[in-house]
Motif scaffolding. Structure first.
Motif, PDB file in Angstrom:
ATOM      1  N   ARG A 389      42.656  35.191  45.966  1.00 57.19           N
ATOM      2  CA  ARG A 389      43.036  36.193  45.198  1.00 57.19           C
ATOM      3  C   ARG A 389      41.742  37.083  45.055  1.00 57.19           C
ATOM      4  N   TRP A 390      40.668  36.590  45.919  1.00 58.02           N
ATOM      5  CA  TRP A 390      39.291  37.554  45.401  1.00 58.02           C
ATOM      6  C   TRP A 390      39.348  38.493  46.452  1.00 58.02           C
ATOM      7  N   GLN A 391      40.358  39.025  47.303  1.00 57.16           N
ATOM      8  CA  GLN A 391      40.489  40.122  48.064  1.00 57.16           C
ATOM      9  C   GLN A 391      41.459  41.116  47.361  1.00 57.16           C
ATOM     10  N   PHE A 392      41.427  42.333  47.829  1.00 63.24           N
ATOM     11  CA  PHE A 392      42.339  43.549  46.998  1.00 63.24           C
ATOM     12  C   PHE A 392      43.755  43.283  47.413  1.00 63.24           C
ATOM     13  N   THR A 393      44.252  42.120  46.848  1.00 59.85           N
ATOM     14  CA  THR A 393      45.631  41.772  47.283  1.00 59.85           C
ATOM     15  C   THR A 393      46.628  42.269  46.122  1.00 59.85           C
ATOM     16  N   GLY A 394      47.633  42.869  46.592  1.00 55.41           N
ATOM     17  CA  GLY A 394      48.831  43.182  45.574  1.00 55.41           C
ATOM     18  C   GLY A 394      50.339  42.963  45.969  1.00 55.41           C
ATOM     19  N   VAL A 395      51.114  43.832  45.358  1.00 58.55           N
ATOM     20  CA  VAL A 395      52.718  43.275  45.524  1.00 58.55           C
ATOM     21  C   VAL A 395      53.533  44.505  45.741  1.00 58.55           C
ATOM     22  N   ARG A 396      54.261  44.487  46.805  1.00 60.42           N
ATOM     23  CA  ARG A 396      55.663  45.370  47.352  1.00 60.42           C
ATOM     24  C   ARG A 396      56.551  44.523  47.183  1.00 60.42           C
TER      25      ARG A 396
END
Length: 401
Positions: A389-396
């Motif tokens: 999760r150190w990347q810019f990871t999000g949720v749709r």
């Protein structure tokens, strides 16, 4: 040359010490990213396609090969931070040497070599994003919490309304790269996929919505978690997205502009697949499949959002339109990273680029605020392990109809 210049611009604020340190095995020093992308051009273009070219330093392929078994022995990934030499200045001189040689070689290169140059440019853009996110992780471990790019304090925008849902009737769709322009090998072949009727959210989940998940005990209730995810939460003592802390009664996050209060309207980021899946269950939804995501992206001209144009502040921004533009955060899907029907890796070392990683990882779509503008597309398949999760990871979110 524009791609090469952006890498150096992103690294310009760093000291030699900043560029040498390695914060974890998943991350690499900035100096290594600058050298590895140069090694790629030197090895696969200059060495292999330019008669009479001599390596800048015969010892350096061992240092800057990443994972290409066909290229022989290499330094261990988790020891890249031990390379105090060559210095940052020496690495920049290496880049300059290879850039001059590339400029001289380009006009006479055969088409096959030209295709490797294109791959090398897109490869370097991938490392530009990694360079930025690896610096963020490194600086987050510094007690001073330094800002890479100091910025003025931001004025929060109005919170978005409730998530809107865009329906798809299901049926057969075509996904995958269509062969026009550049595409990585794992994006093809283009093929048909069967979708069931579903809806997909018109924006990603916000920090404010994620804070509600935390306050409702989302990280403490095993009902929402996959078994491996719950084991990860307990063993790693996970209770918030990466870089979040409660200070003076409010949620804050650490970013490339230092420690700030979270913006409730901005997309939540730095969450793992495990967290994304748990949140989706708590919200009465699920993660979209990559086929659903690509069908949605291909039919809604939402642009590529807030992405990296030049060295400077990098952070997700609140959505002010619906459907929101893609590109502020990578969006987890529920799909495993596996080959498409008919996939064949290329011959030689270049064939090791993506195919060898098609095990145990999940697909993300869309791009992020750290992705160079124009790098991603609807068919682009990013991939990480479910705990990362150190990347810019999000949720749709998505739901069945």
């Amino acid at each position: 040359m524009a791609v090469r210049a952006l890498s150096e611009g992103l690294a310009a604020p760093l000291s030699d010490a900043d560029a040498t340190a390695q914060s974890m095995a998943d991350a690499s020093p900035a100096k290594w990213h600058l050298a590895h992308t140069t090694w790629f051009f030197e090895t696969f273009v200059l060495r292999d396609h330019v008669p009479g070219y001599h390596l800048h330093d015969e010892r350096w392929p061992f240092l800057f090969n990443s994972y290409y078994e066909a290229e022989g022995q290499r330094s261990r990934r988790d020891r890249r931070g031990m390379m105090t030499r060559p210095t940052l200045a020496e690495v920049l001189a290496y880049r300059a040497h290879v850039d001059v040689a590339m400029a001289e070689a380009l006009p006479a290169l055969a088409p096959a070599a030209g295709a490797i140059v294109a791959l090398g440019c897109h490869h370097e853009e991938q490392h530009q994003e990694l360079l930025v996110t690896d610096i963020l992780h490194l600086f987050s471990l510094n007690p001073l919490e330094p800002a890479l790019w100091p910025a003025a304090r931001k004025v929060p925008v109005a919170l978005p309304g409730p998530i809107g849902w865009i329906a798809h009737p299901g049926g057969t769709v075509e996904i995958g790269h269509d062969g026009g322009g550049f595409g990585f090998d794992c994006e093809g072949p283009r093929h048909r996929a069967l979708l069931t009727p579903h809806v997909i959210a018109d924006r990603t989940v916000t920090n404010g919505e994620w804070a509600a998940f935390i306050e409702d005990g989302g990280y403490a209730d095993p009902a929402w978690w996959l078994s491996d995810g719950w084991t990860w939460v307990k063993s790693e003592d996970i209770a918030t997205p990466l870089y979040w802390e409660r200070r003076d009664g409010m949620w804050t996050r650490f970013g490339l502009d230092g420690r700030r209060a979270i913006d409730p309207a901005a997309p939540v980021t730095h969450v793992s697949f495990f967290e994304a899946d748990a949140y989706a269950g708590w919200a009465g939804a699920r993660l979209p499949t990559e086929s659903e995501w690509e069908a949605f992206a291909a039919s809604h001209d939402a642009g590529d959002g807030n992405q990296t144009d030049a060295a400077g502040p990098v952070e997700p921004r609140p959505a002010i339109t619906a459907p929101a533009p893609f590109g502020d955060v990578w969006e987890w899907t529920g799909s495993a990273f596996r080959p498409y029907p008919g996939f064949r890796p290329a011959d030689g070392a270049i064939g090791e680029y993506n195919g060898k990683f098609m095990s145990g990882q999940f697909v993300l779509r869309g791009g992020s605020c750290a992705t160079p503008r124009g790098h991603a597309r609807a068919s682009y398949r990013n991939f990480f392990y479910p705990h990362q999760r150190w990347q810019f990871t999000g949720v749709r979110l998505a739901r069945d109809l």
